[in-house]
Design a protein around this motif. Sequence first.
Motif, mmCIF file in Angstrom:
data_model
loop_
_atom_site.group_PDB
_atom_site.id
_atom_site.type_symbol
_atom_site.label_atom_id
_atom_site.label_comp_id
_atom_site.label_asym_id
_atom_site.label_seq_id
_atom_site.Cartn_x
_atom_site.Cartn_y
_atom_site.Cartn_z
ATOM 1 N N ARG A 53 0.846 -1.177 0.000
ATOM 2 C CA ARG A 53 0.000 0.000 0.000
ATOM 3 C C ARG A 53 0.891 1.240 0.000
ATOM 4 N NH1 ARG A 53 -2.613 -0.966 6.007
ATOM 5 N NH2 ARG A 53 -0.696 -0.824 7.228
ATOM 6 N N GLU A 54 0.284 2.383 -0.231
ATOM 7 C CA GLU A 54 1.052 3.629 -0.314
ATOM 8 C C GLU A 54 1.427 4.100 1.091
ATOM 9 O OE1 GLU A 54 -0.210 6.657 -3.089
ATOM 10 O OE2 GLU A 54 -1.521 5.240 -4.099
ATOM 11 N N ASP A 55 2.528 3.564 1.587
ATOM 12 C CA ASP A 55 3.019 3.903 2.921
ATOM 13 C C ASP A 55 4.118 4.960 2.779
ATOM 14 O OD1 ASP A 55 3.850 4.005 5.537
ATOM 15 O OD2 ASP A 55 4.818 2.029 5.527
ATOM 16 N N LYS A 56 3.772 6.210 3.013
ATOM 17 C CA LYS A 56 4.727 7.294 2.822
ATOM 18 C C LYS A 56 5.846 7.283 3.864
ATOM 19 C CE LYS A 56 1.577 10.397 0.404
ATOM 20 N NZ LYS A 56 0.967 11.740 0.337
ATOM 21 N N ARG A 57 5.675 6.475 4.905
ATOM 22 C CA ARG A 57 6.740 6.353 5.907
ATOM 23 C C ARG A 57 7.882 5.475 5.399
ATOM 24 N NH1 ARG A 57 3.044 4.057 10.595
ATOM 25 N NH2 ARG A 57 2.338 2.941 8.726
ATOM 26 N N CYS A 58 7.603 4.695 4.361
ATOM 27 C CA CYS A 58 8.630 3.844 3.755
ATOM 28 C C CYS A 58 8.747 4.237 2.288
ATOM 29 C CB CYS A 58 8.263 2.367 3.890
ATOM 30 S SG CYS A 58 9.457 1.250 3.125
ATOM 31 N N LEU A 59 9.769 5.014 1.958
ATOM 32 C CA LEU A 59 9.904 5.539 0.599
ATOM 33 C C LEU A 59 10.080 4.426 -0.436
ATOM 34 C CD1 LEU A 59 12.159 8.687 1.183
ATOM 35 C CD2 LEU A 59 9.672 8.566 0.902
#
Length: 281
Positions: A53-59
């Motif tokens: 999923r789009e996890d912005k915490r993991c680039l």
Amino acid sequence: LFPNKIATEQQSVVLVKRLLAISVSCITYLRGLFPESSYGTRYLDDLCLKILREDKRCLGSFQIVKWIQGCFDALERQYVSSFMFFNGLSLTELYQFKFKYRKEVPQMDIISNKMNLVNGVCSEDIKQASSLLIRKLYLLMQNLGPLPSDITLTMKLFYYNDVTPNDYQPPGFKEDGSPGDLLFDGDPVNLKVGSVSTGFHTMKVKVTTENKRVGTVGSSLIQKNGPTEISHQGLDCDEEEEEGSTKISCLNLAFSQEEVIGPKKKRKVSEPEKLLLEGRK
């Protein structure tokens, strides 16, 4: 998780996009590339699936999702012929997803009341093939040797030149500017994971990795038609040619475009605008 019925081209492309997303998610999760927070959970019968999923915490995982979405654009336009996902120029593992598009229109089988093609493909068969493909991929990922600690992930998109505009690039991609050669350090082999065909699309999945890293389960997937040099043609060719492109005897995985389609017209290839640096947890 998968459409219950594949009677239209739109339903077919939804299935193929989901298969691609699930497959890449499976690869990254079981190879330990990103943290648990980068995945959601879905179920395929009794199989627990982890979906990116789009996890912005993991680039890293966020960038992979963007790459997949770029491939979706090319899939919807029926431009992309092959999608390759691999770890840098010095290869340990390479994953190839090959796409074909058909123009036949499904016909109604009055006896079975199912949408069938002349070749007998129906919705239930497609669902079973999709489930089998994911299960085989999961099993293979669990039986491969560990990846190196310092890996760099990237992707390449190959196109059907006769329908793809010269200036087309999916979101997040640019014209391929790499020198052309991908190198396996060891003795690589092709593993044929499987394929899914609808009345509109066919998706085939192959994994290339070093022979010493393949466990007992993976060994059963090794294509057995004899050694061959692996090049642009070996990775992106018709089924008749693929059947002979099995065990790889050449260390140089050469993207020799002129060798495959002649010096006048090179194969159109895209690469990500931003390379993904180390993707380990």
